[in-house]
Design a protein around this motif. Structure first.
Motif: not given
Ligand SMILES: *Cc1c(COP(=O)(O)O)cnc(C)c1O
Length: 371
Positions: A251, A253, A263, A265, A271, A275-276, A291-292
């Motif tokens: 992912n 960022v 980051t 969406e 997912e 990253r989370d 996140q968008r």
């Protein structure tokens, strides 16, 4: 080969595991020679786990057996229609010798979500966790001890029914194998160059981008080869030719001058648990996290104005990697300032500190596997 007594009878998941020890297991000396320089994905431990599923019998016959080839009917559905999913997580050796893994219930839940999308049966989370414990019980010695090394755990599931009609298979297998992994960056973490793929996509709207399934990787291989030709190590894919998606195995960022982490969406992103976790650690430090949907234009303009100071990629294998340069057919973005790279590396240190037991696990992310 000998049939041992079940190691845990019955286990937390109520399963009785059948354990067959590998009579040709590597000697201590052979194993230590491999662990001294394992690379990534080259060597496998002495055992593997598998559990069968059938429409009639549900999940059954959990077993640990010697690592080796799988016998498969040539008509097995996975070989024709790619009905398969996988996971990836690591077992870490702590200073006291104990063996731990990181947020495995998240992997169990993601395997279930991937299964749902690929019309495969959902493996109960307790059976998933049990499978990790069973493999570590016989192959714990394969978890290396050197800095930044680990035992990579690869759970996977596939359609094994021999049937060429197109429908969800009525016979499925779940397997777990393990491979010792060396330090991803033996000489210290280096920024990577990324190629922006505009000719190819890895996923599409309503497709399988959010599932951890081999087909997404198969479709990324040609653009990945293109990236190598351009002198880049990884590919960035776009959604609808415009929105940032991900690297195909990691992912992404972006870092703003004010410390905000940005980051993408999207329904077509896998997912990532890394990253989370990184975003949570950053939020704990007071960073704003957004996140968008992010367009490639926003990154270009932000980099030009100095509002976006850098970017990094994240995933289980490499953890966190700063992005030095994004190369596209007709433009490039270069991030050479130190702030974003320093932030990425310090979040990486904190996360690996938790994973290796050097930093307090204040979120309760670690699970001990060998006790
Ligand atoms: C596994 C994977 C990631 C990273 O997920 P982690 O849980 O952080 O390892 C990112 N993208 C894709 C396509 C993946 O398969």
């Amino acid at each position: 080969m000998t049939i041992d007594l079940p190691l845990q009878a019955p286990s937390a998941a109520g399963l009785v595991w059948n354990v067959t020890r590998n009579a040709e297991a590597k000697s201590d000396a052979e194993r230590e020679a491999i662990l001294a320089d394992p690379g990534f994905g080259n060597h496998f431990t002495d055992h593997m786990v598998d559990v069968c599923w059938s429409e009639k019998g549900g999940w059954h016959r959990p077993r640990v057996s010697p690592y080796g080839p799988i016998q498969l009917d040539p008509a097995a559905a996975v070989l024709h229609y790619a009905q398969e999913i996988f996971e990836g997580l690591k077992a870490y050796r702590h200073a006291d010798g104990s063996i731990h893994t990181f947020r495995p219930y998240e992997n169990a839940a993601r395997l279930q979500r991937s299964a749902h999308r690929m019309a495969l049966p959902e493996l109960p989370a307790e059976v998933f966790i049990d499978s990790l414990r069973q493999l570590i019980a016989v192959d714990g010695a394969w978890v290396p001890t050197a800095d930044e090394t680990s035992l990579y755990l690869r759970p996977f599931m596939f359609a094994k029914e021999a049937f060429l009609g197109v429908r969800p298979a009525k016979k499925v297998a779940y397997y777990l194998i393990a491979s010792p992994a060396g330090a991803y960056f033996p000489g210290g973490v280096q920024p990577v160059n990324i190629w922006l793929s505009t000719d190819y996509a890895r996923a599409g709207k309503g497709g399988t981008g959010a599932a951890k399934t081999g087909g997404n990787y198969a479709s990324s291989l040609l653009p990945q080869a293109e990236a190598y030709e351009k002198g880049c190590q990884q590919v960035l894919f776009l959604d609808e030719g415009e929105y940032l998606e991900e690297l195909g195995g990691m992912n992404v960022v972006l870092v703003r001058k004010d410390g905000t982490l940005l980051t993408p969406e999207s329904d077509s992103i896998l997912e990532g648990i890394t990253r989370d976790s990184i975003l949570r650690l950053a939020a704990d430090r007071g960073h704003r996290v957004e996140q968008r949907r992010i367009t490639i234009g926003e990154w270009r303009e932000g980099a030009a104005s100095g509002d976006i100071v850098g970017a990094f990629a994240c995933g289980t294998a490499a953890v966190v990697v700063p992005i030095g340069r994004l190369l596209a057919e007709d433009f490039e973005i270069v991030h050479s300032g130190p702030e974003a790279e320093e932030l990425a590396l310090s979040l990486r240190d904190e996360l690996t500190g938790i994973q290796y037991g050097r930093v307090e696990d204040r979120h309760g992310w670690m699970l001990r596997l060998d006790a």
